[in-house]
Write an enzyme that holds these catalytic residues in place. Structure first.
Site, PDB file in Angstrom:
ATOM      1  N   LYS A  76       0.696  -1.189   0.103  1.00 43.08           N
ATOM      2  CA  LYS A  76       0.317   0.077  -0.291  1.00 43.08           C
ATOM      3  C   LYS A  76       1.123   1.194   0.035  1.00 43.08           C
ATOM      4  O   LYS A  76       2.459   1.308   0.888  1.00 43.08           O
ATOM      5  CB  LYS A  76      -1.100  -0.659   1.792  1.00 43.08           C
ATOM      6  CG  LYS A  76      -1.970   0.673   0.933  1.00 43.08           C
ATOM      7  CD  LYS A  76      -2.617   0.700   2.846  1.00 43.08           C
ATOM      8  CE  LYS A  76      -4.430   1.839   2.080  1.00 43.08           C
ATOM      9  NZ  LYS A  76      -4.852   1.779   4.045  1.00 43.08           N
ATOM     10  N   SER A 151     -10.246   1.382   2.495  1.00 38.43           N
ATOM     11  CA  SER A 151      -8.710   2.088   1.564  1.00 38.43           C
ATOM     12  C   SER A 151      -8.043   1.322   0.869  1.00 38.43           C
ATOM     13  O   SER A 151      -7.029   1.784  -0.315  1.00 38.43           O
ATOM     14  CB  SER A 151      -8.187   3.554   2.301  1.00 38.43           C
ATOM     15  OG  SER A 151      -7.084   2.729   3.247  1.00 38.43           O
ATOM     16  N   SER A 175      -9.856  -0.553   7.178  1.00 44.63           N
ATOM     17  CA  SER A 175      -9.208  -0.226   5.188  1.00 44.63           C
ATOM     18  C   SER A 175      -8.715  -1.858   4.895  1.00 44.63           C
ATOM     19  O   SER A 175      -8.243  -2.002   3.662  1.00 44.63           O
ATOM     20  CB  SER A 175      -8.882   0.933   5.250  1.00 44.63           C
ATOM     21  OG  SER A 175      -9.259   1.774   5.351  1.00 44.63           O
TER      22      SER A 175
END
Lengths: 465, 483
Positions: A76, A151, A175
């Site tokens: 990420k 996310s 997330s």
């Protein structure tokens, strides 16, 4: 090519298959397929190929091969990678190249893994659909018209697209679990303090953890074992403990609050049916955790308050986007921040600033902290009776891109996931079925350091699903 | 106008200059003299993803200071974020501590005695990080940019806040001097270093509105700023103008305070617990361990000087509160100097001479052997006190030993009675009028003695001279015929 598990792939690579060829084939696949999905912000071609060559050499020379030998990991883009830009999905950090590796990256490299790319995300991890990215939304590989969740949407989509067998996400209020559920993969939010946050760009420090994502429980556990561990660089890091697993059968409590207003019927039916099926193997009982009714506002007040302070450093002076200089520093900051941040980030900064301000602090921030304690106590009580707590990961099925425009409606998507962050306990999302052709994830929660319990129960879910 | 009571409180920021590293990272804490922005890392620059790790030694130093200031040390202290945008803050918040909103500072309460025995109460002691240093090309007005040197960012600071117990600017200064002595004695902070000790003051007259003064750079400036502010407020009160609750800035060039902001414009710092640092437990054992290692503190030293050496309160206080002076004193005594005489020399002439010469007390030319030698020369009757002062000054300046100076310049006291009688006779002959007056006026006797001293360049033994002059006058009074 049928995607093999990370464990199988590692065996092949350790056994003599070329790591370089493996990495080249993944890069080729990413180049071909990812334009449709947009799971990566940055693809690490150069460094990944170089790392692959080095690993091939190491194997030839008879070096000791790490537990993730040769495996590609999608990371990420809020986890700092030395020499590789780390944007947080924000225009503010579009050109930011960290001079250091996050602790988890050091651990990955130490385990002979390869960072294949940096994945798309909601700006500063603020969102549940990866639509709030400066680099455009990530599409769901199972249905490109729909969101991948967020996310950590890029990480989930990368695993679901077999761009990489493993990925790292971060989970502040769901997330990791939300996109895992939407993309039909496995995602774990570890116990707070288990995985070092050093190098994770903070959204809400007291809530978030870096979590492993993979297509199955075994791979998820493999990655977790590499990234977990005490780190003196993270003051909130804890000495590692393991919860003993008893001899008897698992007892699972299902809070009725997990099926309150806002949960789609299709989701509720799918999850309840699955829990019924599980009832033949483990004990499942409905319980009540009354404080969960307040979890969502509590979460958002704390997260936004911390965010308003964490994001203050982005003023464009030392790094990050720098626009026109104003007539004084204050104006310059306003220009830079006005340009660098997106709508949702600005909204959360303003709300968080408000919640911490004199005159409102007691009503919002302080009260939220008190409710947080109540939620933690509710869980402690429940875990005296039950090994695990279960419910849906997401209250809704993956929605269409652009479908949810009202921010509160998007916040509501986190209703099932935020309690685990508030309580600091581990939680995992495991695919448990399909509804209307879309994936549904089952969420399991355990007491602190109960990750092994989650993996054990997760394997049962995998077998039944 | 009647005297109105004055209340002064201080807020002192002292760097823990003896730490090797900064408060939350491994960068060197000693930034002085280094090129700008060379002692920095992702942590003190607040780079995305970096996290602070508290420096344990800083907490030990803080605990040591809290013990020395008789404060109550918290069992569980917390760090808080103080949020405000300013170019000297890389994160745009400062990691500090907060006494309120659930925050617990390092220590609360305590006191310190200043000279004369007055007790100044401490409100709290907290640890925080120093902001970066701002610099300008030329002056602040014509510089085109503000330059930021982050070497100082993240250096450990101790904030010590007093109750408003000081009643005049001199007491404020005395408190600061005393505090500096303690910090130096503990070996946690060197107050001599530029910017190592900084001070804000608040002041109110007649129980009225409190005004804060910021940007005071030295102890001398504290006294000046407060004196100015008292005058300013008195003039307002005399004209029936209300004193505004505000923060003022000390302009040390123009030597005035100027309004910085009114109370209503005060920033809301949005304090909240620093989520990246867990509360720090401080155990009794930890505190006791530090207490045991503490050196003798100035107050204890003062008591010992009085008890062990019979020093006067004043001398004991002055010497004990200055570490260099204490060291010098004890060396002298160890080398056999008479403690009381040594203390008189140190407190009196040595301090003023070194000041005059612009020398530090730690200068190697200020050696204990010189003082001891000097005291012995006086004691043995070899030189007079007056000559001794001259010798001391010269010895400090030239680094020649007092004995050598006395020998080289032939300053040995004249104790030869016959020789002195001749000189006295000479003086009497030259000052007939004075001699007549001296018969009934003691002041004129002193004048005659002074004349003898002048003729002998101060070397005449004063006691012997007195006896001879007195004897001669008695003989004149008794009508003894001149021989």
């Amino acid at each position: 090519m049928l995607p093999r598990s990370a464990i199988e792939t590692r065996e092949e690579l350790a056994g003599g298959a070329s790591v370089e060829e493996y990495v080249l084939s993944l890069l080729e696949r990413i180049r071909r397929e990812d334009p449709k999905i947009n799971s990566f912000i940055t693809i690490c071609d150069g460094p990944a190929i170089e790392a692959a060559k080095a690993l091939d050499r190491k194997r030839r020379e008879g070096g000791k091969l790490g537990p993730l030998f040769g495996l590609a990991v999608a990371v990420k883009d809020n986890i700092c990678t030395k020499g590789v830009r780390t944007t947080c999905g924000s225009r503010m950090l579009e050109g930011f190249v960290p001079p250091y590796d996050a602790t988890v990256i050091r651990r990955l490299k130490g385990a002979d893994a390869i960072v294949i790319g940096k994945t798309n995300m909601d700006e500063f991890a603020m969102g549940s659909s990866t639509e709030n990215s400066y680099f455009g939304p990530t599409r769901n590989p199972l249905d490109p018209e729909r969101v991948a969740g967020g996310s950590s949407g890029g990480s989930a989509a990368a695993v679901a697209s077999a761009f990489a067998p493993l990925a790292l996400g971060s989970d502040t209020g769901g997330s990791v679990r939300c996109p895992a559920s939407f993309c039909s993969i496995v995602g774990l939010k570890p116990t707070y303090g288990t995985v070092s946050r050093y190098g994770l760009i903070s959204y809400a420090n007291s809530l978030e953890q870096i979590g492993p994502m993979a297509s199955n429980i075994g791979d998820c556990e493999l990655l977790f074992d590499v990234i977990r561990g005490y780190d003196p660089r993270d003051n909130t890091s804890l000495p590692q403990k393991r919860v003993e697993i008893g001899e008897g059968g698992l007892r699972i409590g299902v809070p009725k609050e997990f099926f309150m207003e806002g949960v789609q019927e299709a989701v509720e039916k799918c999850v309840r049916d699955f829990l019924d099926k599980m009832g033949s193997l483990v004990e499942v009982e409905e319980i009540s955790l009354p404080s969960l009714a307040y979890a969502l506002p509590t979460y958002y007040i704390i997260a936004m308050s911390e965010a308003s302070s964490n994001l203050a450093r982005y003023d464009g002076i030392r790094y990050g986007l720098r626009g026109e200089d104003g007539s004084d520093w204050n104006e310059t900051y306003c220009n830079n921040r006005g340009m660098g941040f997106g709508q949702e980030v600005k909204r959360r900064i303003i709300l968080g600033t408000y919640a911490l301000s004199a005159g409102y602090r007691n009503r919002y921030y302080i009260r939220a902290q008190k409710i947080r304690t109540l939620i933690r106590e509710d869980f402690e009580r429940a875990f005296k009776e039950f090994d695990l707590i279960a419910g849906p990961t997401m209250p809704v099925l993956p929605f269409r891109i652009g479908e949810k425009l009202d921010p509160v409606e998007v916040y509501m998507c986190d209703i099932e996931t935020v309690p685990a962050n508030l309580a600091g306990i581990p939680a995992i999302s495991v695919p448990c079925g399909m509804s209307q052709g879309l994936p549904v994830g089952l969420q399991l929660m355990a007491p602190p350091f109960g990750e092994e319990l989650l993996f054990r129960a997760g394997r049962i879910v995998e077998e039944l699903a | 106008m009647a005297e109105v009571p004055i209340r002064i409180g201080l807020e002192i920021h002292c760097q823990l200059t003896n730490l090797r590293t900064k408060l939350f990272c491994g960068c060197p804490a000693d930034y002085r003299g280094s090129p700008p922005n060379t002692h920095i890392c992702p942590i003190c620059m607040g780079l995305p993803g970096s996290l602070p790790s508290p420096n344990k030694k800083a907490i030990e130093d803080g605990v040591a200071v809290a013990i020395a200031l008789n404060s109550e040390i918290s069992k569980r202290m917390t760090f808080f974020r103080k949020n405000y945008f300013y170019p000297d803050l890389p994160k745009n918040f400062q990691i500090s501590q907060y006494d309120g909103g659930g925050g617990v500072p390092l220590a609360r309460g305590g006191y310190l005695h200043i000279e004369g025995g007055k007790r100044i109460r401490i409100r709290r002691i907290q640890i925080e990080e120093d902001p970066a240093k701002l610099a300008y090309e030329g002056t602040i007005d014509d510089s085109t940019a503000t330059l930021v040197d982050n070497n100082r960012a993240g250096v450990a600071l101790l904030e010590i806040v007093t109750e408003p117990d000081m009643e005049d600017p001199k007491e404020a200064r005395a408190f600061l001097e005393k505090l500096r002595g303690i910090l130096e004695c503990l070996g946690v902070s060197n107050g001599e270093l530029e910017g190592a000790m900084r001070c804000d003051a608040n002041i109110s007259l007649g129980g009225g509105t409190r005004v804060e003064i910021k940007n005071i750079s030295s102890f001398k400036e504290v006294e000046r700023a407060l004196t100015f502010e008292i005058t300013r407020q008195r003039q307002l009160l005399a004209r029936d103008i209300e004193v505004r609750r505000e923060t003022r800035h000390w302009d040390d060039v123009r030597r005035i305070t100027v309004s910085l902001r009114a109370k209503e414009e005060e920033e809301d710092y949005r304090y909240f617990p620093e989520p990246d640092i867990v509360p720090i437990e401080i155990s009794e054992d930890f505190i006791e361990g530090i207490r045991k290692r503490l050196p003798e503190l100035p107050d204890q030293r003062r008591e010992r000087y009085i008890r062990q050496f019979g020093l006067q309160e004043h001398n004991a206080e002055l010497i004990s509160s200055d570490n260099a002076l204490s060291k010098l004193f004890e060396e002298c005594v160890r080398m056999g100097g008479d403690p009381i005489e040594v203390s008189n020399w140190l407190v009196g002439d040595l301090i003023s001479f070194t000041r005059e010469l612009g020398m530090e007390l730690t200068d190697p030319r200020v050696s204990p052997s010189k003082i001891v030698e000097l005291v012995k020369l006086i004691r043995s009757g070899s030189i007079s006190t007056k000559i001794a002062k001259e010798v001391l000054m010269e010895s400090l300046r030239s680094d020649e030993s007092p004995e050598d100076i006395v020998k080289r310049r032939g300053l040995l006291k004249i104790s030869d009675e016959a020789l002195l009688r001749d000189v006295v006779e000479e003086v009497f002959t030259e000052n007939e009028k004075a001699v007549r007056e001296a018969l009934h006026d003691e002041d004129v006797v002193n004048f005659l003695i002074g004349q003898v001293m002048r003729k002998t360049k101060g070397k005449a033994d004063p006691n012997l001279t007195y006896e001879i002059v007195k004897g001669s006058l008695e003989r004149i009074k008794g009508g003894a015929p001149d021989s």
